[in-house]
Every structure is written in C-alpha cells, then in structure tokens.
Design a protein around this motif. Structure first.
Motif, short mmCIF file in Angstrom:
data_model
loop_
_atom_site.label_atom_id
_atom_site.label_comp_id
_atom_site.label_asym_id
_atom_site.label_seq_id
_atom_site.Cartn_x
_atom_site.Cartn_y
_atom_site.Cartn_z
N ASN A 282 -3.13 -19.04 -2.01
CA ASN A 282 -3.97 -17.61 -1.33
C ASN A 282 -2.87 -16.57 -1.32
O ASN A 282 -3.25 -15.38 -1.71
CB ASN A 282 -4.36 -18.03 0.16
CG ASN A 282 -5.45 -19.03 0.24
OD1 ASN A 282 -6.13 -19.08 -0.77
ND2 ASN A 282 -5.75 -19.46 1.31
N THR A 283 -1.53 -16.89 -1.37
CA THR A 283 -0.46 -15.84 -1.48
C THR A 283 -0.46 -15.42 -2.97
O THR A 283 -0.38 -14.24 -3.03
CB THR A 283 1.01 -16.49 -1.00
OG1 THR A 283 0.84 -17.13 0.15
CG2 THR A 283 1.95 -15.43 -1.27
N TYR A 286 -3.41 -12.99 -3.28
CA TYR A 286 -2.96 -11.60 -2.71
C TYR A 286 -2.16 -10.99 -3.60
O TYR A 286 -2.50 -9.83 -3.70
CB TYR A 286 -2.27 -12.15 -1.36
CG TYR A 286 -1.98 -10.70 -0.58
CD1 TYR A 286 -2.60 -9.92 -0.12
CD2 TYR A 286 -0.52 -10.54 -0.72
CE1 TYR A 286 -2.14 -8.82 0.47
CE2 TYR A 286 0.33 -9.35 -0.26
CZ TYR A 286 -0.90 -8.35 0.52
OH TYR A 286 -0.29 -7.23 0.82
N LYS A 290 -2.93 -7.29 -5.43
CA LYS A 290 -2.02 -6.22 -5.16
C LYS A 290 -1.68 -5.49 -6.41
O LYS A 290 -1.48 -4.27 -6.70
CB LYS A 290 -0.95 -6.68 -4.29
CG LYS A 290 0.26 -5.44 -4.07
CD LYS A 290 1.54 -6.03 -3.38
CE LYS A 290 2.51 -4.92 -3.22
NZ LYS A 290 3.84 -5.67 -2.38
#
Length: 318
Positions: A282-283, A286, A290
């Motif tokens: 999930n990081t 993200y 970005k």
C-alpha cells in the motif's frame, strides 16, 4: 589455464640459473623436477590467483626475492596473453574454461556521459587507474575466477553459464567494493561466452555498457538490458536536449527516485518492487499515486512507464 602457466614457467626456467619446483595445494608437482638435495627451501606463492608452493635450492632471503620475481613475471605475462585472447588476437591461451561470464570493473572513474563521438570509439576523459588493493580483493573474493588487467579495466571471468548468477555476483561485488574497499567503481556485464569469439564480443559489449556505468552513480550496467540507452545515445544532442527537461528529477527526494527506478526495473510488478524497496504494498501504491500527481505519468500504465524510462535515461546519462 594450466597450459599457459607451464609455458610461462618454462620460459623463465630457460633464462635463469636457479632450478625450482612448483607444487599445487594438494602437494602434486605441477612444474620442474626435484633434483636438488637437502639445501632446498620452500615458500608459498600466488600465481594466476591460485596458491602454490615453490621449492628451490636457495637461501630463505634469496627465495623471498625469487618468488616475488616469479609472481611479477607470471602476472605480467598472464595479463598480456589473456588480454590478447579476450580481444580475439593470437595468444598462448589454449585451455580457457568455457562457458564463462564476463564482468568489467573500473574505479575512480570521472568520465563524460556517453555521446555520439565517445560511443563510436572517441576519447573519453577518464582517470581510472585500478589499484592493487582492488585486484587483490577481487582475486580473494572469487577464487574460482580469472582476473586480468586490460588497459585501465579489470576483467573478472567466472566459470558460469547462468546470467542471473553472473548479475548477482556483479551486484554483490559493487556493494562490497564500496563498503569494504572504499573505492568508487563502475561495473558492467558482458554476458555469457562459450567460445573465444563470443568472449571477444562480450568484452566489446561490456565496454559499451561501462561507458554508461561511468555516468551512473549506482548499480550495475548490463549491455543485454540496455537497448533504450543504446538507441538514445545515437540521437542528436539537439533531440535529446528537447526532451531532457520534461521532468525535473532534481526536485525529487531519494525515496521518489528510488521508487521510480526499482518499479521500472521490476517490470511494473507491484509486489516485487515493494519487496525490493522493503515497504508495504500500500505504501508503494501511495508513492506511485504521488508520482503520477507530480509528473502526470502513471507508472502502472506501460506507455507512461516507457516515457518515464526515457526521461530517466536522459537525466542520468546525457
């Protein structure tokens, strides 16, 4: 490579007065004939990356100097004959251990980025004298390999036919040289060779990849994995300049740059990239969102990823 060693030792023996005998690590005689008596002394000696014992009817002091002389002569002749063999020229090498993988190493490299003239064989501003410390470290780390100086390049030849194994060895070497030897290095892969002709071609290809590695401050360059770099190097400076500043990489932090590089290297595979980055899936998602907001490119889309790859190559090498 034993034939070459015997040839060189025979030439040395024919031009000196001191007889000597050489034994391998198992105590087997590999050169000479033991005809001297009890006055002989022996000493460990390193020849072509392997340990031997040299025995001669000399005092311990003279034997020390004699071994140093033998080591120097053998190293010089080995480099000369192996360099000729690798370049496809006449050589005394007759028992080369194929198949083999080729790794090229250059340290303290400060060269210009690849351009039309340098990539076609022009001069490149380089200060790249490999230190004895680097060579000794490589020889100790890869006892089964062959190490040879070719001009200002150190060539490491490993007995393998596994490309993944060759890359893993190169990446481990790159990291270890930086951490333990404290020397900046550029490393490239030439691939696997099964004959002298293939080894010669691998060397030429690895030299081309090494030019790119000079300008890259991380990782290992492989000729087989860089078709885009090679194609872009053939474009005119004007065309490259037109696209070079599409993305301001200088404004990115280390995590963002690392995410872009690793995700592209992992062929847009989220799970694999997250594992290599040591972050949660999930990081990574993200971070990709970005990056998309910052650049307008969604790296999960092949076309956008290809654009990013081209921009990144222009940023890193040109």
């Amino acid at each position: 490579m034993n034939d070459l060693l015997i040839q060189v030792l025979s030439e040395i023996n024919a031009n000196i007065r001191a007889d000597f005998v050489l034994f391998d690590e198992n105590g087997e005689m590999v050169f000479g004939r033991e005809s001297f008596g009890k006055n002989a002394n022996e000493k460990s000696i390193l020849l072509a990356g392997k340990s031997y014992t040299l025995k001669a009817a000399l005092s311990k002091e003279r034997l020390e100097d004699f071994c140093f002389f033998i080591e120097s002569i053998v190293k010089s002749r080995y480099d000369m004959e192996l360099a000729a063999f690798i370049r496809g020229k006449p050589s005394l090498v007759s028992d080369f251990p194929f198949p083999s993988g080729l790794i090229l190493i250059q340290n303290e490299v400060f060269c210009c980025t690849p351009n039309d003239s340098s990539f076609q064989g022009g001069d490149v501003a380089v200060n790249s004298n490999l230190t004895d410390k680097t060579r000794e470290f490589v020889e100790e780390a890869f006892e089964e390999g062959i190490v040879v100086h070719i001009d200002n390049i150190l060539a490491l030849i490993l007995p393998t036919e596994d490309r993944n194994e060759l890359r893993e060895a190169a990446e481990a070497l790159y990291q270890t040289l930086a951490e333990e030897v404290s020397e900046k290095t550029a490393i490239s892969l030439g691939g696997i060779a099964g004959s002298q002709a293939e080894l010669c071609r691998a060397f030429v290809n690895a030299q081309k990849a090494l030019e790119f590695a000079c300008g890259k401050r991380f990782g290992v360059m492989s000729y087989a994995e860089m078709p885009l770099e090679l194609i872009i190097s053939q474009l005119s400076p004007e065309i490259r300049s037109e696209y070079k500043n599409e993305i301001d990489f200088e404004s990115f932090d280390i995590d963002t740059l690392s995410t872009i590089r690793v995700f592209l290297d992992c062929n847009l595979h989220i799970a694999e990239a997250a594992r290599k980055l040591y972050i949660h899936r999930n990081t990574l998602i993200y971070r990709l969102d970005k990056i998309c907001a910052m650049t307008g490119l969604d790296l999960r889309d092949f076309n956008d990823a290809l654009k990013m790859k081209i921009y990144l190559i222009l940023h890193e090498f040109f």
